[in-house]
Motif scaffolding. Structure first.
Motif: not given
Lengths: 238, 117, 496
Positions: C66-82
């Motif tokens: 939604g173009g917001w900034v975390a933590p006001y929007g929902i963040e999807l995060r891709f790290d090595e565990f992902s």
């Protein structure tokens, strides 16, 4: 014996939890972390950034819209699960639960439901469409609509109540909530470059309102059809 | 501690409700009653989360004419809306399974089902 | 294309839409819904490759919806565990392909489109779980994958299936509630739902609620992972479900509990606000008990799928023990075992499914001598058996070696002993199995000849068996891939 053991266990659990609750920031104060951090931002900037005066709606559809997409997916998953469990059964011990049709509701019940139905319908539609201005929204209105269809299924005969949910397009309508949500999200992606993006400027406010209302309608109609279908499946009808 | 607990009475009440629900899940024999106990537990957790957002003398978070600060935190309300829908969905599936078990086994009492297994 | 951030959102949205549209596009034969499901999962797999390539090049990345900034929007995060989305996509695709001939035999025709819908929804839920960076979003995706899993267990319509599904549902619902309660407590303490934000705000908060929050989250995830003593839902559910579903459940869904624990650990270690040594000790012991108990019960099972289900409990014990030992070696071994065990278990379950499909027999006695009539399938299962015992150069060896090293590194050699003991027990029951397949005489000499499984069932099994070997030969490669994530995990924010 089992009961005594369970009660002791539960009292112990209750004491532990009560201890936890006592240590939480005081209830009702305005200094708690939930209130001063993200919640304060939503209250302060909600109406101007999202165009919705109902801040709860702006949280649901706008700031945390992806959660709501997940939520309508949960309810569609439940419907798919109920269909998968209750239809296409192999065993011959299957008789539809005729309790619903055998106990005919009294004349009073039938009359009242049929008289009130149009008013309930109008109110449900009103709640769905005005979710961003007054308390309400897609879920609330959709529940009313679904309850209305269930009530009518109880008082009308089989032929008429089957018409309440259009048979040909039911497979599409029952999933319209996530579809509509994703469609609006993709629209935001194509038009402004971010998934589920709602423009924040004043001039584009009418477009934002249309997008919000479309999502609300999707949730409302989709949710109503899901509830009604689950009820009918449990009653043994298609 | 009693002092602090009295301040957070809403939270304490949800703990009691949670334990009542858990008692029902563990001790009731009938599958539907077990599930009602689960619903009570879920309601307790929702009540707890909503109570987190309450502010003294707070108004509903609907801006418009006649609304005055302070406002109640809107975020917990959004969370439990999702939570309620999830609880309903789980209940729907559980009840469908109970219907099938009833039709195939003729009973929905847990001890009778365990014997029949 | 790889750097286009919204790809993370599309990655979740496309299987979601594909899943709900499956009944719409299906016809009466169920053939079209199979094709549609394969198509959707292939597209999703292609996107996952792009995401993994990006994390290899750049390291972890995120996207706020939604173009917001975390933590006001929902963040999807891709790290090595992902990067575990790779195994979800791979297993999902293979299970769907496998179902082409399996589903019409196991289910009534009306249920087939909904089978694919529920399978796709399950996979979507897992993908969402792995890439989200928001606690409440985590809960929502947990529910999506759990609800579809309950229904998939019951979908065959047998009496036992429905009861197993109900037991699974009740325990799963209580565990989800526990997770929600934990999330609520973390919100009460920090006012935020974003994982990274919560991690930075946990220091200095009240102690009792903090401990309770992590306890509630761990309890919830450990039920999902079927750790002793909360494992009782698993044997029936995984054994009775249709075989491709069993592969997905044992290979992927129980790992969600592990991944959830990893996310909890990231918050706990990262904030430095809570001392997890008590929890780690408990997990290590429960893991060790799971290893031995699971293997022990597996030895006595005649039904091949029950045996595999108990074996899952045993292997989850390995992984949880690795988590609890909390040393660098054991965490690396545990994380890679998540991936490897998924491959191995899927090989075994799909292979067993092929055997059951062709012969109608589920027990070792009934399947005796099957090695002669179904050579390829049995060979693949044997490779899986060797892998799970942990004999080099197959996939199971290096991770267990690393977990054992981790036990020694943490100064607790007794757990290395438990690991070896468990491996011996596993060795016994898999020898039983291979012996029954190859060296015993078939039961009815006059029974009609059994053919090898159809291609859509055989090819996935062979691919998986080959991967077991390849992963073993690749050796240290996946381990060094996950190493930066583990190092980051064990170092609290600010290095304290």
């Amino acid at each position: 014996m089992k009961r005594a053991f369970t009660i002791t266990l539960l009292i112990a659990l209750a004491l532990v939890l009560l201890n936890v609750m006592a240590d939480l920031p005081p209830h009702g104060s305005a200094e708690t972390p939930p209130y001063t951090h993200v919640g304060a931002y939503y209250l302060e900037h909600g109406p101007e950034e999202t165009g919705s005066e109902n801040v709860v709606t702006s949280v649901i559809l706008n700031y945390r819209g992806f959660d709501t997409t997940g939520e309508v997916t949960v309810i569609v998953t439940a419907l798919m699960a109920v269909i998968a469990v209750l239809t296409g059964t192999r065993d011959t011990s299957q008789e539809p639960d005729t309790a619903v049709t055998q106990i005919a509701p009294s004349v009073v019940v039938r009359f009242i439901v049929r008289v009130l139905a149009p008013f309930i319908l109008v109110f449900a539609v009103y709640v769905i469409l005005n979710g961003h201005i007054t308390p309400g929204g897609g879920f609330q209105g959709g529940t009313m609509l679904g309850a209305l269809i269930i009530a009518l299924t109880l008082v009308l005969d089989e032929r008429r109540s089957a018409k309440l949910i259009p048979q040909r397009s039911v497979r599409v309508i029952q999933v319209i909530a996530p579809l509509m949500f994703v469609a609006i999200g993709l629209f935001g992606l194509i038009a402004w470059g971010d998934y589920l993006f709602f423009p924040r400027s004043e001039e584009l406010r009418p477009i934002v309102e249309i997008m919000l209302v479309l999502i609300e309608i999707g949730i409302g109609v989709g949710g109503a059809v899901v509830f009604a279908r689950i009820f009918r499946l449990m009653a043994g009808r298609p | 501690m009693i002092e602090a607990l009295w301040n957070n009475l809403d939270y304490a009440a949800s703990v009691i409700l949670f334990c009542i629900g858990l008692y029902a899940v563990i001790t009731r024999n009938n599958l539907i009653k077990k599930f009602m106990g689960l619903n009570i537990m879920e309601t307790a957790v929702f009540a707890f989360i909503v109570a987190l957002g309450v502010v003294e003398n707070g108004d509903a978070p609907i801006m418009g004419d006649g609304a005055s600060a302070p406002f109640i935190n809107p975020l917990p309300q959004a969370l439990i809306l999702t939570g309620i829908v999830v609880a309903v969905s789980t209940t729907a599936l559980a009840l469908s399974l109970v219907i099938r078990i009833w039709r195939q086994c003729g009973t929905i009492e847990a001890d009778e089902l365990r014997e029949a297994e | 294309m790889t750097s286009w951030s919204p790809l993370l959102a599309l990655f979740l949205v496309i299987p979601l839409v594909g899943a709900v549209l499956t009944p719409v596009v299906s016809d009466s034969s169920g053939r079209r819904s199979w094709g549609w499901a394969v198509f959707i999962m292939s597209v999703t797999s292609a996107m996952s490759v792009s995401l993994i390539v990006r994390v290899l090049e750049e390291g972890p990345f995120s996207y706020v919806i939604g173009g917001w900034v975390a933590p006001y929007g929902i963040e999807l995060r891709f790290d090595e565990f992902s990067a575990s989305v790779a195994i979800v996509c791979l297993l999902g695709l293979l299970a769907i392909v496998f179902s082409r001939h399996y589903a019409p035999q196991a289910l009534t025709p009306e249920r087939i489109p909904y089978y694919y819908t529920l399978l796709l929804l399950n996979l979507t839920g897992m993908l969402g779980f792995i890439v989200t960076g928001d606690l409440f979003n985590l809960y929502v995706f947990t529910e999506i994958l759990s609800l579809s899993a309950y229904a998939l267990v019951a979908i065959s319509g047998e009496k036992t299936a429905e009861m197993a599904a109900f037991k699974y549902l009740v325990m799963g619902a209580v565990s989800s509630l526990s997770i929600l309660f934990g999330v609520g407590l973390l919100y009460a303490l920090t006012g935020s739902l974003n994982m990274a934000d919560v991690t930075s705000r946990l220091a200095g908060t009240a102690h009792a609620p903090l401990v309770m929050a992590f306890a509630a989250l761990t309890l919830g995830f450990m039920v999902k992972a079927a750790l002793f003593p909360l494992h009782i839902w698993l044997p029936d559910a995984h054994a009775i479900a249709p075989s491709p579903v069993s592969a997905v459940l044992s290979g992927l869904v129980v790992k969600i509990g592990i991944l959830g624990m990893l996310r909890v650990y990231q918050m706990a270690y990262g904030s430095g606000a809570i001392d997890l040594s008590g929890l780690n000790l408990t997990l290590t012991w429960l893991g060790a008990i799971s290893i031995v108990m699971g293997a022990f019960f597996a030895v006595f099972q005649d039904d091949i799928k029950m045996m595999l289900a108990y074996s899952t409990i045993s292997n989850i014990g390995y992984i949880v023990m690795g988590l609890g030992l909390a040393s660098s070696y054991s965490l690396i071994g545990a994380s890679v075992h998540v991936f490897n065990h998924a491959l191995i278990k899927a090989t075994l379950f799909l292979g067993a499914g092929a055997l059951i499909h062709q012969t109608g027999q589920r027990t070792l006695t009934g399947l005796a001598g099957i090695g002669r009539s179904m050579p390829f399938t049995t060979a693949a299962i044997s490779i899986g058996a060797i892998s799970i015992v942990g004999i080099p150069p197959t996939a199971g060896f290096l991770c267990k070696w690393y977990i054992a090293l981790g036990a020694l590194e943490a100064g607790e050699p007794i757990f290395a002993v438990a690991l070896v003991f468990g491996a011996l027990l596993i060795f016994i029951y898999y020898i039983r199995m291979v012996n029954a397949f190859y060296f015993r005489k078939p039961q009815d000499a006059g029974a009609p000849a059994v053919h090898e499984a159809p291609l859509t069932m055989l090819v996935p099994v062979l691919i998986l068996a080959a991967l077991c070997l390849i992963m073993g030969i690749l050796g240290r490669l996946p381990l060094s891939f996950i190493e930066p994530a583990v190092t980051r995990l064990l170092t609290p924010l600010g290095g304290g």
